[in-house]
Each structure stands twice: as structure tokens, then as C-alpha cells.
Design an enzyme around this catalytic site. Structure first.
Site, PDB file in Angstrom:
ATOM      1  N   GLU A  38     -93.131-100.195 -27.302  1.00 39.56           N
ATOM      2  CA  GLU A  38     -93.801 -99.063 -27.446  1.00 39.56           C
ATOM      3  C   GLU A  38     -92.935 -97.848 -26.646  1.00 39.56           C
ATOM      4  O   GLU A  38     -92.902 -98.153 -25.688  1.00 39.56           O
ATOM      5  CB  GLU A  38     -95.238 -99.009 -26.761  1.00 39.56           C
ATOM      6  CG  GLU A  38     -96.021 -97.809 -26.948  1.00 39.56           C
ATOM      7  CD  GLU A  38     -97.171 -97.797 -26.216  1.00 39.56           C
ATOM      8  OE1 GLU A  38     -97.668 -96.609 -25.552  1.00 39.56           O
ATOM      9  OE2 GLU A  38     -98.013 -99.018 -25.954  1.00 39.56           O
ATOM     10  N   ARG A  42     -93.385 -89.233 -24.047  1.00 40.68           N
ATOM     11  CA  ARG A  42     -93.453 -88.587 -22.863  1.00 40.68           C
ATOM     12  C   ARG A  42     -92.302 -87.786 -22.572  1.00 40.68           C
ATOM     13  O   ARG A  42     -92.070 -87.182 -21.562  1.00 40.68           O
ATOM     14  CB  ARG A  42     -93.826 -89.626 -21.486  1.00 40.68           C
ATOM     15  CG  ARG A  42     -95.342 -89.818 -21.562  1.00 40.68           C
ATOM     16  CD  ARG A  42     -95.809 -90.534 -20.310  1.00 40.68           C
ATOM     17  NE  ARG A  42     -95.284 -92.029 -20.545  1.00 40.68           N
ATOM     18  CZ  ARG A  42     -95.285 -92.570 -19.561  1.00 40.68           C
ATOM     19  NH1 ARG A  42     -95.752 -92.191 -18.338  1.00 40.68           N
ATOM     20  NH2 ARG A  42     -95.056 -94.111 -19.596  1.00 40.68           N
ATOM     21  N   LYS A 126    -106.866 -99.678 -27.810  1.00 42.45           N
ATOM     22  CA  LYS A 126    -106.122 -99.580 -26.281  1.00 42.45           C
ATOM     23  C   LYS A 126    -107.156 -99.576 -25.452  1.00 42.45           C
ATOM     24  O   LYS A 126    -108.152 -98.797 -25.402  1.00 42.45           O
ATOM     25  CB  LYS A 126    -105.195 -98.737 -26.453  1.00 42.45           C
ATOM     26  CG  LYS A 126    -104.292 -98.521 -24.870  1.00 42.45           C
ATOM     27  CD  LYS A 126    -103.297 -97.489 -25.057  1.00 42.45           C
ATOM     28  CE  LYS A 126    -102.554 -97.079 -23.753  1.00 42.45           C
ATOM     29  NZ  LYS A 126    -101.570 -96.164 -23.842  1.00 42.45           N
TER      30      LYS A 126
END
Length: 317
Positions: A38, A42, A126
Site C-alpha cells: 500500500e 503522504r 480498514k
């Protein structure tokens, strides 16, 4: 997608500041046993990193994390991301992903979040930040009223608590970054990342010797073999229908079974994940050797080839 992620068990969560390191990092993860990542949005290198990995390693399961807007969804999908992960549940982002036919796992930490997710038609979310939000105890508590949803917890998970999460059947996999430390990526130490990844996989699977089976010509020989181990080492003598056990360590077969000399049983925490992992490493399994428990879940299966004259089979712990 869910089944593929579940078969891996761990989703490495990666922050990349230099796109030149993306492909070597991906190779290290694959070589360590985790063909999945993943890549978080960011940094401004996420899109390019996903694009490079997708082109160089098309079979790797690459997703985009920390996706906050539909624009980022478009960038991630165009770059080759196969799934989307977001830290929270934003209905606009979820519905946009659904309209683009790309799986999304939004962050949820409360019953209200779960109900919103269910209303949006989601079956897996999640759980973030996992440890800070109550850990596996919180997931189990929320699973009671919402039994039809599964979780991909991320945040504070490491090699020590990984199996606490994975041992609960509503957890399909765990996201983690301990094997992809930012300092190692920055230093280009992909050998260390590969080793940490391999260690994480083996810690998850927990391979260990269960017992050794010894082929006997008949019931009398099996009894004699088992009794010898019982007399010498104090193992309990336990006769059965087709074999005699000495403790849980030695199984003396009453007639020749698989393997020239016998068989070796290897226990694993998660037999389905173990089979997937071994198949990815070129190991083949004996067709028709599968055994299932009373819940119709795989409990044992034999490898196709013998090792040292012994048939080898996996058993679920």
C-alpha cells in the site's frame, strides 16, 4: 480482491520519498514473500512510485493509501493501483471509487462508521488506528452486532501482536510498516527489508514440526515401534484405527502409507495462507490429498514431492 489480500495476511504500508527506490523496494517485498504494498499518498512521489511498480512488476498487488479525494483516486487508478485505502470514511470518496469499479477500504473505528460502511454496500473496512482505537478487543466487540463485515486493521501492528489480530476470523489481513522502515528505504538497504519481510511472513505462518509418521508392515510392527518410543521417552501409548501414537510426536502406521519411510507433519497458524505462500515459491501440492474439518475448512494437505523419503503434509494448528 479480498481473497487475494486474505491469502497474503500482511499488507506492507509504504511511504516513499524517492520514486527511484520504488521498484527495488517492491522486489525486496516480493522476494521476502509479500507481493503486495500500500503506497501512501503522504508524499508527492506516491503516484510515480505506483506507476513504476505497476509497470515493472504487473503481478504485484499494489494499492494506494491515505487517499482523501476523488482527484487522488483518479491519479492512483491511472498509475495502476488495484485498490484504495483511506484513513477515514468519506462517503464521497467511497462512492467515487465504486463508480470507478476500484475496491476501497475506508477507515472505521466505531459502530456509527460501520453502519455508514454497510449502507454504502461495503463488506470490509480498514480499522485505523488499530492499537490506539482499542486493538483486537475493539474489533471483536464490534464484530458481535456486525457479523457480516471484516476488517483490515492498521496502526501500531508489529511482529509481536500480528497474530493476535490474524487469529480472529473477521480480520482478513493486517497493514504494517515495520518491515519497510523509512530509514532502511532512504539508505537503500533493500536486503534488510527483504529479510524483515521474510521474518514477518514466517512469524505469521508459524511453521513447526507436528509429528513424524513411520511406516510399518502391519499392526504388530506399529505397536512395537510406538511402544519403544513410549518406554524410552515416557511418551503416552495411544492406539488408533490406522496408527499408534507415542505421545504427539511419533505416529507408527499399521500399514505402509504415503512416503517411502513415512510422513512428516508440519503445523502452521494459517494453512490457507501457508499454501498460497508455498505455491508462490514453486511448491506443488498433491491433488486429492486435502482434508477438511467439520466446518468445511482446510485442515491438512500433502506436498506433491517427498523429502528424504518422507511425504510431507501441512496441518492447521
Amino acid at each position: 480482491m479480498l481473497e487475494k489480500i486474505k491469502s497474503l495476511g500482511i499488507v506492507p504500508v509504504v511511504k516513499i520519498d524517492d520514486a527511484e527506490k520504488a521498484v527495488p523496494l517492491a522486489k525486496a517485498l516480493c522476494d521476502g514473500g509479500l507481493p503486495c504494498a500500500e503506497i501512501t499518498f503522504r508524499t508527492d512521489k506516491a503516484e510515480e512510485s505506483i506507476k513504476r511498480i505497476s509497470k515493472a512488476m504487473p503481478d504485484m498487488l499494489v494499492g494506494a493509501g491515505t487517499v482523501l479525494t476523488p482527484t487522488q483516486v483518479d491519479k492512483a487508478k491511472a498509475a495502476g493501483a488495484k485498490f484504495i485505502v483511506s484513513p477515514g470514511l468519506n462517503p464521497t470518496v467511497v462512492e467515487y471509487c465504486q463508480s470507478k469499479n476500484i475496491p476501497i477500504f475506508p477507515g472505521c473505528t466505531s459502530p456509527s462508521d460501520i453502519e455508514k460502511a454497510l449502507e454504502l454496500g461495503l463488506t470490509c473496512v480498514k480499522f485505523f488506528p488499530a492499537e490506539q482505537a482499542g486493538g483486537i478487543a475493539a474489533i471483536k466487540a464490534m464484530s458481535a452486532p456486525y457479523g457480516n463485515i471484516s476488517f483490515l486493521p492498521t496502526g501500531g501492528i508489529n511482529a509481536k501482536n500480528l497474530n493476535d489480530y490474524l487469529s480472529f476470523d473477521k480480520v482478513i489481513a493486517c497493514g504494517g510498516s515495520w518491515m519497510v522502515d523509512a530509514a532502511l528505504i532512504a539508505a537503500g538497504n533493500f536486503t534488510a527489508i527483504e529479510e524483515l519481510t521474510r521474518t514477518a511472513v514466517h512469524a505469521m505462518l508459524g511453521f513447526e514440526l507436528a509429528h513424524i509418521g513411520i511406516n510399518g508392515a502391519d499392526e504388530a510392527e506399529a505397536g512395537k515401534t510406538a511402544k519403544s518410543f513410549s518406554d524410552i521417552f515416557g511418551f503416552a501409548y495411544k492406539p488408533g484405527n490406522s496408527s499408534v501414537f507415542a505421545g504427539s510426536y511419533v505416529e507408527a502406521m499399521k500399514s505402509p502409507f504415503l512416503g517411502v519411510h513415512g510422513h512428516i507433519a508440519i503445523r502452521t497458524n494459517y494453512i490457507g495462507r501457508a499454501v498460497s505462500f508455498l505455491k508462490s515459491n514453486g511448491i506443488r501440492f498433491k491433488e486429492g490429498s486435502e482434508k477438511y474439518n467439520d466446518k468445511n475448512k482446510l485442515a491438512a494437505v500433502y506436498l506433491e514431492n517427498e523429502i528424504g523419503g518422507f511425504a510431507v503434509h501441512l496441518v492447521q494448528k
